[in-house]
Design an enzyme around this catalytic site. Sequence first.
Site, PDB file in Angstrom:
ATOM      1  N   ALA A  29       0.821  -1.208   0.000  1.00  0.00           N
ATOM      2  CA  ALA A  29       0.000   0.000   0.000  1.00  0.00           C
ATOM      3  C   ALA A  29       0.856   1.260   0.000  1.00  0.00           C
ATOM      4  CB  ALA A  29      -0.909   0.001   1.228  1.00  0.00           C
ATOM      5  N   ASP A 155       3.226  -7.961  12.812  1.00  0.00           N
ATOM      6  CA  ASP A 155       4.236  -7.031  12.286  1.00  0.00           C
ATOM      7  C   ASP A 155       4.631  -6.022  13.361  1.00  0.00           C
ATOM      8  OD1 ASP A 155       5.978  -6.015  10.397  1.00  0.00           O
ATOM      9  OD2 ASP A 155       4.488  -4.714   9.469  1.00  0.00           O
TER      10      ASP A 155
END
Length: 228
Positions: A29, A155
């Site tokens: 993204a 993450d």
Amino acid sequence: MSEKTPPVFSPKAFGRYLLIERIGEGGMAEIFWAQAQGFGGFEKELVIKRILPHLSEDPDFVEMFLREANLAARLQHPNIVQNYDIGCEEDIYFIAMEYVEGITVKDMLSHSARNSQKLPVESVVFIARQFLRGLAFVHEYKDKSGQALGLIHRDITPSNVMISRQGEVKVADFGVAKAQVGDLKTATDSGSLKGKMGYLAPEQILGEKVDHRLDIFAAGVVLYEMLT
């Protein structure tokens, strides 16, 4: 041969949002500082995470993205960056997220390294306690029926721990959070490994079954980096 100067981004409308500045891009993204505009001159700063065009054309990725983004949108906690909206404009899928004015732990580590100074232990402990509260909320999250979803961030890195100007500590980027359904593997539906290599637990790298402990492993790496 001189390097090309990246093109200057000009603010532009994106649905009911105004994209003001492009502030980053990853493998999935691009990220924009943006503004929501509404009735009577209403304005609100936020962040738009816009999925890259070629991924928006992939039905399997879109299904995964919508599923995981909707899970992340349920997470309401003071130590988590909030997701406000999920949508599709110009055939591109996006998430509208809370704008946190401040810095990341990565920024703090870079600054301390440049100045050959260690972060104060008291500050490190405070930051760690706060972002671990956010993680604990995620790991213990239950649906309306009371069933634990087994959510995992996947993450946790210094880039995804933010400190606002008011001293709030927030875990960011739950766009890759996933529910532990059955034998969850580290590979996504598209077959790629989630997370950054320096923070991956051994079972992630080996492609074995994982649970919330992989977030705790990564949090331990972040804590180690802050202390050393």
